[in-house]
Design an enzyme around this catalytic site. Structure first.
Site, PDB file in Angstrom:
ATOM      1  N   CYS A 115      74.419  51.852  33.326  1.00 47.07           N
ATOM      2  CA  CYS A 115      74.983  50.492  33.309  1.00 47.07           C
ATOM      3  C   CYS A 115      75.058  49.896  31.903  1.00 47.07           C
ATOM      4  O   CYS A 115      75.771  48.922  31.686  1.00 47.07           O
ATOM      5  CB  CYS A 115      74.190  49.570  34.222  1.00 47.07           C
ATOM      6  SG  CYS A 115      74.144  50.134  35.925  1.00 47.07           S
ATOM      7  N   HIS A 255      75.538  42.432  32.124  1.00 50.32           N
ATOM      8  CA  HIS A 255      75.857  43.421  33.161  1.00 50.32           C
ATOM      9  C   HIS A 255      75.656  42.762  34.523  1.00 50.32           C
ATOM     10  O   HIS A 255      74.659  42.076  34.760  1.00 50.32           O
ATOM     11  CB  HIS A 255      74.946  44.639  33.010  1.00 50.32           C
ATOM     12  CG  HIS A 255      74.949  45.517  34.214  1.00 50.32           C
ATOM     13  ND1 HIS A 255      76.116  45.996  34.761  1.00 50.32           N
ATOM     14  CD2 HIS A 255      73.945  45.979  35.007  1.00 50.32           C
ATOM     15  CE1 HIS A 255      75.821  46.713  35.823  1.00 50.32           C
ATOM     16  NE2 HIS A 255      74.518  46.724  35.998  1.00 50.32           N
ATOM     17  N   ASN A 285      78.186  45.600  41.808  1.00 50.15           N
ATOM     18  CA  ASN A 285      77.716  46.231  40.565  1.00 50.15           C
ATOM     19  C   ASN A 285      78.624  47.422  40.255  1.00 50.15           C
ATOM     20  O   ASN A 285      78.610  48.416  40.978  1.00 50.15           O
ATOM     21  CB  ASN A 285      76.262  46.676  40.760  1.00 50.15           C
ATOM     22  CG  ASN A 285      75.654  47.307  39.511  1.00 50.15           C
ATOM     23  OD1 ASN A 285      76.384  47.687  38.593  1.00 50.15           O
ATOM     24  ND2 ASN A 285      74.351  47.423  39.481  1.00 50.15           N
TER      25      ASN A 285
HETATM   26  O1  UT7 Z   1      72.492  48.044  37.402  1.00 54.41           O
HETATM   27  C1  UT7 Z   1      71.100  47.979  37.618  1.00 54.41           C
HETATM   28  C2  UT7 Z   1      70.888  48.582  38.960  1.00 54.41           C
HETATM   29  N1  UT7 Z   1      70.259  47.884  39.989  1.00 54.41           N
HETATM   30  C3  UT7 Z   1      69.864  46.615  40.101  1.00 54.41           C
HETATM   31  O2  UT7 Z   1      69.999  45.805  39.267  1.00 54.41           O
HETATM   32  C4  UT7 Z   1      69.168  46.244  41.366  1.00 54.41           C
HETATM   33  C5  UT7 Z   1      67.884  45.528  41.102  1.00 54.41           C
HETATM   34  N2  UT7 Z   1      67.206  45.164  42.336  1.00 54.41           N
HETATM   35  C6  UT7 Z   1      67.706  44.268  43.207  1.00 54.41           C
HETATM   36  O3  UT7 Z   1      68.765  43.711  42.988  1.00 54.41           O
HETATM   37  C7  UT7 Z   1      66.903  43.947  44.431  1.00 54.41           C
HETATM   38  O4  UT7 Z   1      65.606  44.500  44.324  1.00 54.41           O
HETATM   39  C8  UT7 Z   1      67.577  44.447  45.739  1.00 54.41           C
HETATM   40  C9  UT7 Z   1      68.828  43.629  46.004  1.00 54.41           C
HETATM   41  C10 UT7 Z   1      67.926  45.921  45.638  1.00 54.41           C
HETATM   42  C11 UT7 Z   1      66.627  44.258  46.932  1.00 54.41           C
HETATM   43  O5  UT7 Z   1      66.180  42.911  47.021  1.00 54.41           O
HETATM   44  P1  UT7 Z   1      64.650  42.629  47.362  1.00 54.41           P
HETATM   45  O6  UT7 Z   1      64.521  41.156  47.477  1.00 54.41           O
HETATM   46  O7  UT7 Z   1      63.826  43.324  46.323  1.00 54.41           O
HETATM   47  O8  UT7 Z   1      64.513  43.262  48.823  1.00 54.41           O
HETATM   48  P2  UT7 Z   1      63.520  44.415  49.307  1.00 54.41           P
HETATM   49  O9  UT7 Z   1      63.800  45.706  48.652  1.00 54.41           O
HETATM   50  O10 UT7 Z   1      62.149  43.867  49.239  1.00 54.41           O
HETATM   51  O11 UT7 Z   1      63.925  44.568  50.834  1.00 54.41           O
HETATM   52  C12 UT7 Z   1      63.394  43.715  51.811  1.00 54.41           C
HETATM   53  C13 UT7 Z   1      63.833  44.109  53.199  1.00 54.41           C
HETATM   54  C14 UT7 Z   1      63.291  45.452  53.688  1.00 54.41           C
HETATM   55  O12 UT7 Z   1      62.902  45.260  55.032  1.00 54.41           O
HETATM   56  P3  UT7 Z   1      61.348  45.058  55.434  1.00 54.41           P
HETATM   57  O13 UT7 Z   1      60.666  46.326  55.017  1.00 54.41           O
HETATM   58  O14 UT7 Z   1      60.876  43.858  54.647  1.00 54.41           O
HETATM   59  O15 UT7 Z   1      61.420  44.835  56.917  1.00 54.41           O
HETATM   60  C15 UT7 Z   1      64.504  46.352  53.668  1.00 54.41           C
HETATM   61  O16 UT7 Z   1      64.434  47.365  54.650  1.00 54.41           O
HETATM   62  O17 UT7 Z   1      65.246  44.193  53.311  1.00 54.41           O
HETATM   63  C16 UT7 Z   1      65.599  45.391  53.999  1.00 54.41           C
HETATM   64  N3  UT7 Z   1      66.905  45.837  53.511  1.00 54.41           N
HETATM   65  C17 UT7 Z   1      68.072  45.453  54.086  1.00 54.41           C
HETATM   66  N4  UT7 Z   1      68.335  44.678  55.160  1.00 54.41           N
HETATM   67  C18 UT7 Z   1      69.632  44.469  55.484  1.00 54.41           C
HETATM   68  C19 UT7 Z   1      67.183  46.615  52.447  1.00 54.41           C
HETATM   69  N5  UT7 Z   1      68.525  46.748  52.316  1.00 54.41           N
HETATM   70  C20 UT7 Z   1      69.088  46.032  53.321  1.00 54.41           C
HETATM   71  C21 UT7 Z   1      70.414  45.795  53.710  1.00 54.41           C
HETATM   72  N6  UT7 Z   1      70.636  45.004  54.779  1.00 54.41           N
HETATM   73  N7  UT7 Z   1      71.464  46.293  53.027  1.00 54.41           N
END
Ligand code: UT7
Length: 328
Positions: A115, A255, A285
Site C-alpha cells: 500500500c 492511503h 482500499n
Molecule cells: O492497507 C492497510 C491494510 N489494512 C488495513 O488498514 C486494515 C486495518 N484494520 C482494520 O481496518 C480493522 O481492524 C478491521 C476493519 C479489519 C476490523 O475492525 P475491528 O474493529 O478490528 O473488528 P474485529 O476484527 O475486532 O472484528 C470484530 C467482529 C468479529 O466477531 P466476534 O468474534 O467479535 O463475534 C468478526 O468475526 O466482527 C466480525 N467480522 C465481521 N462481521 C460481519 C469480521 N469481519 C466481518 C464482516 N462482517 N465482514
C-alpha cells in the site's frame, strides 16, 4: 548541472465498470452493510472484469494523466507501476503498460511496497529527476486486489477494491523551496520499512515459496494500530524536515484503508478531519492505487489548488510506510 526539482503536472485515474455495494456483497458473504460501514466507512468498491488486467487499469489511468498534462507519450523517459498485483510474476507490469501506451523509448519497472507503493515510486521518480537522469516520468499505482482476496474470509474480502491512478512528474529548473509558494514541486520524500512485522499483512503464496499466487492474510487490529502510529509520525517527520508545521499543510492525502484509521491520525496530529481527503467510502482500499485515486478526486473537485501544500502518506505490508510533501 542546474539544480532540478520534480513537479506533478497531471493526474488521472481509472476505475473498472463494475461497482459492488456492501449490500451486493452481503448476498454472497456472511456480512452486513452496517458492519462494513461502521468498522471501515466503506460503502462500495470497483471490481475488474474477467480478463481486465492490472496493466489495463494502469494504462487507462496513465492515458488520462498524460492528456491532463498535455504531454505526449514520446516525451516519457520512465514508467513506474506501483503494484502488488502484477499481471504476471515477470516481466514487470510497467513494461506491459509501456507497450499498451505505444512507447518504445525510456525504461520501465515495477515498485513493490504494497500500500506504500505509490509513495515509494514517487520517491524513485523524484530522485531520478533530481539526479538529472530523466525529465519526465509516469508514476502509476494500479491494483486488482479482487484476484488475491480469499472470498471466504469476511474479515478481509470486504475491505479491498480494484483501480488505478497516475501522475505525470516533470523536471523543473530550481530547487523546491518550502517557504516559496510559487515553487511548485516535491519538497521531500521520507521512506521507511520494518520487515519484522511481515506476518500481520502478507500474501500466503509466491513463485519462490509455494509456486502459487496466494491470498491476502491480515491481522486487522495490529495493522490498524501500526497505521495510526506510523502515519502520524511520518507526517510530523515530513513537515519538520522542511522547517514547516502541520498547520502549513492544506491537505493530507493518506492511503485510503479505513475512515477510522484516518480519523485516528487526524486526532493524533490535532488536525481537523476536514483537511483529510477521504475516498475510501467510494473506492474501498485499493492499495497502491488509493493515493493517486484520491488525488484525482480532490484535484477534479477543486479542493487542491495551485500553491497548496499537500502531504501524501501511506503504510502497507512489509511493513512499509512513507510520505511525500508536495507544493502544488
Ligand atoms: O492497507 C492497510 C491494510 N489494512 C488495513 O488498514 C486494515 C486495518 N484494520 C482494520 O481496518 C480493522 O481492524 C478491521 C476493519 C479489519 C476490523 O475492525 P475491528 O474493529 O478490528 O473488528 P474485529 O476484527 O475486532 O472484528 C470484530 C467482529 C468479529 O466477531 P466476534 O468474534 O467479535 O463475534 C468478526 O468475526 O466482527 C466480525 N467480522 C465481521 N462481521 C460481519 C469480521 N469481519 C466481518 C464482516 N462482517 N465482514
Amino acid at each position: 548541472m542546474p539544480v532540478m526539482r520534480s513537479q506533478i503536472v497531471g493526474c488521472g485515474s481509472y476505475l473498472p465498470a463494475q461497482c459492488v455495494s456492501n449490500a451486493d456483497l452481503a448476498i454472497k458473504i456472511d456480512t452486513t452493510d452496517e458492519w462494513i460501514l461502521s468498522r471501515t466507512g466503506i460503502r462500495q468498491r470497483y471490481i475488474a472484469a474477467d480478463g481486465e488486467l492490472t496493466s489495463d487499469l494502469a494504462a487507462a489511468a496513465a492515458r488520462h494523466a498524460l492528456g491532463r498534462a498535455g504531454i505526449t507519450a514520446d516525451e516519457v523517459d520512465l514508467i513506474l507501476v506501483a503494484t502488488s498485483t502484477p499481471d504476471d510474476t515477470f516481466p514487470a507490469t510497467a513494461t506491459a503498460v509501456q507497450a499498451k501506451l505505444g512507447i518504445t523509448r525510456g525504461f520501465a519497472f515495477d515498485v513493490q511496497a504494497v500500500c506504500s507503493g505509490f509513495v515509494y515510486a514517487l520517491a524513485v521518480a523524484d530522485n531520478f529527476i533530481k539526479s538529472g537522469q530523466i525529465r519526465t516520468a509516469i508514476v502509476i499505482g494500479a491494483e486488482t486486489y479482487s484476484r488475491i482476496l480469499d472470498w471466504t474470509d469476511r474479515g478481509t474480502c470486504v475491505l479491498f477494491g480494484d483501480g488505478a491512478g497516475a501522475v505525470i512528474v516533470r523536471a523543473t529548473a530550481g530547487a523546491a523551496t518550502a517557504s516559496d509558494p510559487d515553487s511548485a514541486g516535491i519538497l521531500s520524500t521520507h521512506l521507511h520499512a520494518d520487515g519484522r512485522h511481515r506476518d500481520i499483512l502478507y500474501v500466503d503464496g509466491g513463485p519462490s515459496s509455494t509456486q502459487t499466487v496466494g491470498h491476502l492474510r491480515m491481522t486487522g487490529k495490529e495493522v490498524f494500530r501500526h497505521a495510526v502510529t506510523c502515519l502520524a509520525a511520518v507526517a510530523e517527520e515530513a513537515v519538520r524536515a522542511n522547517g514547516l508545521s502541520l498547520a502549513d499543510v492544506r491537505w493530507f492525502v493518506p492511503h485510503q484503508a479505513n475512515v477510522r484509521i484516518l480519523e485516528g491520525v487526524a486526532r493524533k496530529l490535532a488536525v481537523g478531519p476536514d483537511r483529510m481527503i477521504m475516498t475510501v467510502q467510494q473506492h474501498a482500499n485499493t492499495s497502491a492505487a488509493s493515493i493517486p485515486l484520491a488525488l484525482d478526486v480532490a484535484l477534479t473537485d477543486g479542493r487542491i489548488q495551485r500553491g497548496h501544500l499537500v502531504l501524501l502518506e501511506a503504510i502497507g505490508g512489509g511493513l512499509t510506510w512513507g510520505a511525500a510533501l508536495v507544493r502544488w
